[in-house]
Structures are given as structure tokens and as C-alpha cells.
Design an enzyme around this catalytic site. Structure first.
Site, PDB file in Angstrom:
ATOM      1  N   GLU A 145       4.897  -5.783   2.616  1.00  0.00           N
ATOM      2  CA  GLU A 145       5.096  -6.335   1.064  1.00  0.00           C
ATOM      3  C   GLU A 145       4.721  -5.336  -0.114  1.00  0.00           C
ATOM      4  OE1 GLU A 145       2.440  -9.595   2.512  1.00  0.00           O
ATOM      5  OE2 GLU A 145       0.885  -8.462   2.119  1.00  0.00           O
ATOM      6  N   ARG A 189      -6.708   0.247 -15.228  1.00  0.00           N
ATOM      7  CA  ARG A 189      -6.338   1.057 -13.683  1.00  0.00           C
ATOM      8  C   ARG A 189      -8.274   1.907 -14.424  1.00  0.00           C
ATOM      9  NH1 ARG A 189      -3.786   3.130 -11.460  1.00  0.00           N
ATOM     10  NH2 ARG A 189      -3.728   2.943  -9.114  1.00  0.00           N
ATOM     11  N   GLY A 226       0.852  -1.017   0.090  1.00  0.00           N
ATOM     12  CA  GLY A 226       0.301  -0.008  -0.132  1.00  0.00           C
ATOM     13  C   GLY A 226       0.642   1.161   0.383  1.00  0.00           C
ATOM     14  N   CYS A 282     -15.809  -2.175 -26.951  1.00  0.00           N
ATOM     15  CA  CYS A 282     -16.753  -1.479 -26.959  1.00  0.00           C
ATOM     16  C   CYS A 282     -17.595  -1.397 -25.565  1.00  0.00           C
ATOM     17  CB  CYS A 282     -17.249  -2.573 -27.596  1.00  0.00           C
ATOM     18  SG  CYS A 282     -16.736  -2.612 -29.229  1.00  0.00           S
TER      19      CYS A 282
HETATM   20  C1  LIG Z   1      -2.328  -8.299   0.916  1.00  0.00           C
HETATM   21  C2  LIG Z   1      -1.363  -8.161  -0.505  1.00  0.00           C
HETATM   22  N1  LIG Z   1      -0.815  -7.755  -0.079  1.00  0.00           N
HETATM   23  C3  LIG Z   1       0.438  -6.492  -0.341  1.00  0.00           C
HETATM   24  C4  LIG Z   1      -1.028  -5.416  -1.590  1.00  0.00           C
HETATM   25  C5  LIG Z   1       0.321  -4.894  -2.809  1.00  0.00           C
HETATM   26  O1  LIG Z   1      -0.008  -3.785  -2.634  1.00  0.00           O
HETATM   27  P1  LIG Z   1       0.899  -2.390  -3.543  1.00  0.00           P
HETATM   28  O2  LIG Z   1       1.029  -2.609  -4.535  1.00  0.00           O
HETATM   29  O3  LIG Z   1      -0.403  -1.483  -3.615  1.00  0.00           O
HETATM   30  O4  LIG Z   1       1.863  -1.853  -2.679  1.00  0.00           O
HETATM   31  C6  LIG Z   1      -1.637  -6.083  -2.201  1.00  0.00           C
HETATM   32  C7  LIG Z   1      -2.378  -5.680  -2.981  1.00  0.00           C
HETATM   33  O5  LIG Z   1      -3.826  -5.573  -3.545  1.00  0.00           O
HETATM   34  C8  LIG Z   1      -2.281  -7.375  -1.319  1.00  0.00           C
HETATM   35  O6  LIG Z   1      -3.678  -7.538  -1.146  1.00  0.00           O
END
Ligand SMILES: Cc1ncc(COP(=O)(O)O)c(C=O)c1O
Length: 420
Positions: free
Chosen positions: A277, A315, A235, A346
Site C-alpha cells: 500500500e 513536511r 513506506g 508566525c
Molecule cells: C497504514 C499505512 N499504510 C500506508 C502508508 C503509506 O505510507 P507511504 O506513503 O510512506 O508509502 C501509511 C502512511 O502513513 C500508513 O499509515
């Protein structure tokens, strides 16, 4: 006179010469990625956190972009994988890496597959997964994704936590989840949350860490469990608009350190290993979707028709997301016009940009859509039976390497009874 908005170089950066070279060699549309930028992002993320958490363990959310050549680069930079499906587990194993598996509403067959790879630890989305785990074999380590009720989304209709999100163990069942896991024989524990998406607010990540450590404190008090690792998820936001600021990771990492020291002392916790992550933060600004103008329609508005579409980069259609666009070979401050940049599908939401001020374009002009390295190709699809595009890598030496060819009709119908 109002001050001109500051242009963020992270958004407008473009390996212009390499893209022009690639456009002479490969058919458009194609995605193009820059290896040196991927490595620099990995190093910056890893090293910023390691300054404050020497044993910090970075994972890469491979759903953001799963091209094996790109994964190889990211794994070589010391990242493990955050995988969310059997195929993501498989490709990780195939490349000799490992990591954490976070599924949701996962089937027993998928858990079995992931465990069989032998290189993934499990992160369960809910207490209701425990009977399945008991059936297929209880691992020594288990983590839970919790839903702490706080959430932040940089995109329309994106909730990852809170009452409307389908993810994570709700607050009132977290202690029960760890109690049941321990009763089944789990001996080592982790805790995880993924609550925000594309967050540019530095303080948000502290709030997530504080909440997770508070939950860890409650679990410790009830069950005496100390956590081996704490994963604050992904995130981490990137700017998509030229006037948006970048997320500065140093205050994020420093703030989380402060929260760790405070909360661990307050709740009597042994400090867990910090994990994160990111997907977008690593890959978004390392990739561009390159496409040619093939028609200009002067309707109620001026529509610039590209040979790419929402099937390549969904997106904007899904999230109403903004992507910066450069018209190659035109000065950004030359004669401007207001246009909608659209694809060939379309669907009326097949529009990369609406009412955008761009340099005047002509048929055959080359456009680069920025921030197309993450959640772009990976979210693409074949609607309207559009074929998916090639992917090109600009290697560290500046060479162009095709890392995925464009799809053919044969690829599309190979799995049917009427092959091409
Ligand atoms: C469980 C989990 N971890 C990490 C991410 C990575 O998110 P971002 O690419 O926004 O860092 C996501 C994205 O959907 C996710 O579902």
C-alpha cells in the site's frame, strides 16, 4: 579533485513549460500534478511486483493525496484503496472503488460507517478492537496489523513499529488475536505490517516479509490458520535530495519472492496473496508546489519570502524534511546565493529550506518545490487562518485542469456562527 555528486533526474525533473503556463493562468501558490507521471508510477509499481507475484494486489494509501481526480486515475490503474478514516472510506466508495481499512484506536461508529460502505475489508490495529467488532457484526474476513518490533524511518521522529509506536498488535499477543477472532466467527484471515517510512534500502522489505511470514508460521502452528493475504504496507521511499539514489523496485520484488519461497516451505504455509500500500512512491514526484517570491529580507541571513507556507507543505516543519527547489527562469549553475526560503506564518519553523544554495532570486520570481505530490496538500492546514491553495492537473494531452479551487474566507467560516 572530488567527483561531482550524480544528480538524480527523478528529483530534479520538472514540467517547466506547463508550470509557467499555469502560473500565467492561476494565482500562486498552487499545487500542480502530472497525470502521465502518476500513471507511469502506478504501472511501474504494479507491473514490477506482478512479474514475481502474478496475483499481486496493489493498494494506494489515499492519505498521501486524496484529491478525487487523482484517486480516479490511480484506481483506473488497478489500485484499490488503503483507507484510514471514514472520509477516506466514503470517497473511495463514491468513486466506485474499494480496499482495505486500517484504522487505529477506531470508534464503533467509524467501524460501522466503513462496513456500511460495503467495499472495505477490515485490518485491525489491535486485539482490543475485537469486542467492538463483536458488537457491530463479525465479518467473514479479518486482518491484523502487527507490530513486529522492527522499524525504519527516513524522517525525523517517525516510528511506525517497535515499543514506542502506538500501532499494531505486539508480538506476544498475535496468536491470541487470531484465536479470539476465529472464536468470534472470522473464517478468512490476512496479516499486515506498516513498519517503515520513506525507506530507500531495498533489503528492508525482504526483512519485513520474512518477519511477517515467520509470524504467519507461528499462527499456523498454533491455530492451523492459513493466510489469504499478506500486506507489507507502504513506506517505499523516494529520493528528496538530488544526490540520493532512487529505490529500485525490481530487486525489492525479486527479494520478497525469494523470501516467500523460503519461508512458505520452512513453515508449511500456503503462499498468501501479496499486497502493498504505497502512498509516497506513487505520488511524491508527480507534484510541485508553485509559489512566488514577494519579499526578500536581508537580515542576519537572507530570507526569501514566498506566498506559500508551512500550511501548504508542512513536511519541512514537522520532519525537518528536505525538498528540492527550482527557481524557474534561472540557470541552476548561474550566480548562486545562500538563502532561507520561508513562508508567511508566525512560526519560525515555517521555512522550506535553510542555508540553501539557490540561483539569485528577485521579487516575483517563480519557485517550484519538488516532491510535493504526497503527504503535502494532504497534511496542510489553516493555521494563522491561511487559506489552502488550488490544485492543478496537467492532463495526458497537456491541458491544464483545475482539480480543486483555492479556499476562500467563506469556506473557512462556513461552519461557524459568523459566516462571511
Ligand atoms: C497504514 C499505512 N499504510 C500506508 C502508508 C503509506 O505510507 P507511504 O506513503 O510512506 O508509502 C501509511 C502512511 O502513513 C500508513 O499509515
Amino acid at each position: 579533485m572530488a567527483a561531482a555528486a550524480r544528480i538524480n533526474p527523478q528529483v530534479v525533473y520538472l514540467p517547466r513549460r506547463a508550470i509557467q503556463r499555469a502560473a500565467r493562468r492561476f494565482h500562486t501558490p498552487f499545487f500542480i500534478y502530472e497525470e502521465s507521471r502518476i500513471r507511469a508510477n502506478c504501472a511501474r509499481f504494479r507491473d514490477t511486483f506482478r512479474r514475481y507475484f502474478p496475483d499481486f494486489a496493489p493498494l494506494y494509501a489515499i492519505k498521501a493525496n486524496t484529491n478525487p481526480e487523482l484517486l480516479r486515475i490511480i484506481f483506473a490503474e488497478g489500485f484499490g484503496a488503503d483507507a484510514s478514516s471514514e472520509v477516506e472510506a466514503w470517497i473511495t466508495r463514491r468513486l466506485g472503488a474499494g480496499g482495505l481499512y486500517t484504522g487505529n484506536y477506531t470508534t464503533a461508529a467509524e467501524f460501522r460507517f466503513v462496513l456500511k460502505t460495503g467495499c472495505f475489508r477490515l485490518n485491525l490495529d489491535d486485539i482490543s478492537m475485537l469486542p467492538t467488532i463483536r458488537k457491530i457484526g463479525v465479518p467473514e474476513f479479518l486482518s491484523f496489523r502487527v507490530n513486529p518490533g522492527i522499524s525504519r524511518g527516513g524522517m525525523k521522529s517517525l516510528f511506525l513499529a517497535g515499543p514506542d509506536a502506538k500501532f499494531g498488535v505486539p508480538l506476544n499477543r498475535i496468536v491470541a488475536a487470531y484465536r479470539q477472532a476465529r472464536a468470534l466467527g472470522v473464517r478468512r484471515f490476512g496479516i499486515h505490517a506498516m513498519t517503515g517510512s520513506n525507506v530507500l534500502d531495498e533489503r528492508y522489505f525482504e526483512a519485513v516479509a520474512a518477519k511477517l511470514l515467520e509470524i504467519a508460521g507461528a499462527v499456523k502452528k498454533a491455530l492451523g490458520i492459513d493466510f489469504e493475504c499478506l500486506n507489507i504496507g507502504g513506506g517505499f521511499g523516494v529520493p528528496y535530495r538530488p544526490e540520493q539514489p532512487s529505490l529500485d523496485l525490481a530487486p525489492v520484488a525479486r527479494g520478497i519472492r525469494r523470501i516467500f519461497d523460503r519461508q512458505c516451505a520452512r513453515f508449511g504455509l500456503r503462499a498468501p496473496q501479496l499486497m502493498a500500500e504505497p502512498g509516497r512512491w506513487i505520488m511524491a514526484d508527480t507534484g510541485w508546489l508553485v509559489s512566488r517570491v514577494h519579499v526578500i529580507k536581508r537580515g542576519y541571513k537572507t530570507f526569501v519570502g514566498l506566498d506559500a507556507g508551512m500550511n501548504d507543505l508542512p513536511r519541512p516543519a514537522i520532519y525537518d524534511a528536505y525538498h528540492h527547489i527550482t527557481v524557474l527562469g534561472k540557470r541552476p549553475r548561474g550566480r548562486l546565493q545562500t538563502v532561507n526560503v520561508v513562508g508567511r506564518l508566525c512560526e519560525n519553523n515555517d521555512q522550506f529550506a535553510t542555508d540553501r544554495r539557490l540561483p539569485e532570486v528577485a521579487v516575483a520570481d517563480l519557485l517550484a518545490i519538488h516532491n510535493a505530490g504526497a503527504h503535502a496538500y494532504a497534511m496542510g492546514h489553516n493555521y494563522n487562518n491561511r487559506l489552502r491553495s488550488a490544485e492543478i492537473l496537467i492532463t495526458r494531452s497537456g491541458a491544464l485542469k483545475q482539480i480543486r479551487r483555492a479556499e476562500t474566507i467563506r469556506d473557512l467560516f462556513r461552519t461557524t456562527n459568523i459566516p462571511y
